[in-house]
Design an enzyme around this catalytic site. Structure first.
Site, PDB file in Angstrom:
ATOM      1  N   HIS A 118       1.095  -2.979  10.188  1.00 26.79           N
ATOM      2  CA  HIS A 118       1.503  -1.881   9.294  1.00 26.79           C
ATOM      3  C   HIS A 118       2.688  -1.053   9.808  1.00 26.79           C
ATOM      4  O   HIS A 118       3.705  -0.922   9.145  1.00 26.79           O
ATOM      5  CB  HIS A 118       0.328  -0.930   9.073  1.00 26.79           C
ATOM      6  CG  HIS A 118      -0.902  -1.597   8.578  1.00 26.79           C
ATOM      7  ND1 HIS A 118      -1.082  -1.955   7.275  1.00 26.79           N
ATOM      8  CD2 HIS A 118      -2.032  -1.987   9.224  1.00 26.79           C
ATOM      9  CE1 HIS A 118      -2.265  -2.527   7.120  1.00 26.79           C
ATOM     10  NE2 HIS A 118      -2.861  -2.561   8.288  1.00 26.79           N
TER      11      HIS A 118
HETATM   12  C1  BDR Z   1      -2.802   2.459   9.962  1.00 28.00           C
HETATM   13  O1  BDR Z   1      -4.017   2.825  10.598  1.00 28.00           O
HETATM   14  C2  BDR Z   1      -3.939   2.570  11.965  1.00 28.00           C
HETATM   15  O2  BDR Z   1      -5.106   1.958  12.422  1.00 28.00           O
HETATM   16  C3  BDR Z   1      -2.708   1.741  12.193  1.00 28.00           C
HETATM   17  O3  BDR Z   1      -2.117   2.055  13.440  1.00 28.00           O
HETATM   18  C4  BDR Z   1      -1.806   2.108  11.044  1.00 28.00           C
HETATM   19  O4  BDR Z   1      -1.026   3.244  11.348  1.00 28.00           O
HETATM   20  C5  BDR Z   1      -3.098   1.349   8.978  1.00 28.00           C
HETATM   21  O5  BDR Z   1      -4.009   1.773   8.016  1.00 28.00           O
END
Ligand code: BDR
Ligand code: CA
Length: 279
Positions: A239
């Site tokens: 992400h």
């Molecule tokens: C987001 O949540 C976190 O666990 C990851 O680092 C990312 O920023 C994804 O939903």
């Protein structure tokens, strides 16, 4: 361009930071600021320092941020990122400590003092930025843009409708989304295009570098979980990488201008980003 990265490292945060370090100088990337999210803020702050140590970029300062969301108990995600937050990947011990100033004071001061506008990349819950903008709403004018990983148009990942970063601190997200600053949202609908496929991981391994090995270790953090394999058979989304990759090349994705609001009251849909795709 001058920017900071606000982060809760975090495996995909680490990938995002490494992308930024590879493409931008110390004059461009002014600081890393940390926040509680994937892991507690002390762990995340140490991880930020470990990543800089590995990359030999200790000139970039790290400012420790908020340890709890504005109005709620902290929700963490060690089940995704490992108890160390970096999936056991062998980043070195840091030789440097964080700065004594806290992240909220640093960001406030930076925005007040800077003659040029500052870009803020947000890779975790929006607690730090929310606090800065609630205390000094006029500072939104000093922000070039806030590029954030959070939310999603129509679906979530931590609940059916809420994405993790927004769910952890919906009140902070509400402040930021209503602040008037220019916002670029990399929601799940966008980041689900950044998949760590076998082909991509192999290409990275072919670089035959320690950084390449680390990147593959970071991106493998979720791959073995059955629940994940079922949903993402080709690899897992990375992400946060989308945020800094977009800074490098903004033709990577297209967007449209639309209103986004955050649910902060409902028990059922807390943390949902309501994206007005109908305009
Ligand atoms: C987001 O949540 C976190 O666990 C990851 O680092 C990312 O920023 C994804 O939903
Ligand atoms: Ca993150």
């Amino acid at each position: 361009m001058k920017f900071i990265i606000d982060t809760d490292p975090g495996t995909d945060d680490a990938v995002a930071i490494l992308i930024a370090l590879a493409h931008f100088s110390d004059e461009e990337l002014l600081a890393l600021t940390t926040v509680a999210g994937n892991v507690k803020v002390d762990v995340g702050t140490r991880n930020a320092l470990r990543i800089l140590e590995h990359a030999n970029r200790n000139n970039i300062p790290v400012y420790k941020g908020e340890s709890t969301p504005l109005n709620r108990d902290l929700l963490t995600a060690e089940w995704v990122h490992g108890t160390d937050g970096l999936n056991g990947v062998g980043f070195p011990e840091p030789s440097k400590s964080e700065e004594t100033l806290g992240a909220v004071d640093y960001i406030t001061q930076l925005l007040k003092d800077s003659e040029e506008k500052i870009t803020i990349c947000v890779l975790g819950p929006m607690t730090n930025i929310g606090k800065v903008l609630s205390q000094n709403p006029e500072l939104s004018e000093k922000i070039e843009q806030i590029i954030f990983m959070g939310g999603g148009a129509g679906f979530g990942n931590h609940t059916p409708v809420a994405e993790f970063n927004i769910l952890v601190d919906p009140e902070a997200a509400k402040i930021v989304l209503n602040s008037g600053a220019k916002l670029v949202m990399m929601g799940l609908d966008v980041t689900h295009q950044a998949i760590s496929t076998k082909e991509r991981l192999n290409k990275i391994l072919e670089t035959d570098t320690v950084t390449g090995e680390h990147l593959v270790g970071l991106m493998g953090s979720l791959a073995e979980l059955d629940i994940v394999k079922e949903k993402f058979p080709d690899g897992t989304p990375v992400h946060d990488a989308f945020v800094t990759a977009y800074l490098v090349d903004n033709s990577l994705t297209k967007g449209e201008l639309t209103n986004v609001e955050v649910e902060v009251d409902s028990e059922l849909t807390l943390g949902q980003t309501v994206v007005d795709t109908n305009h």
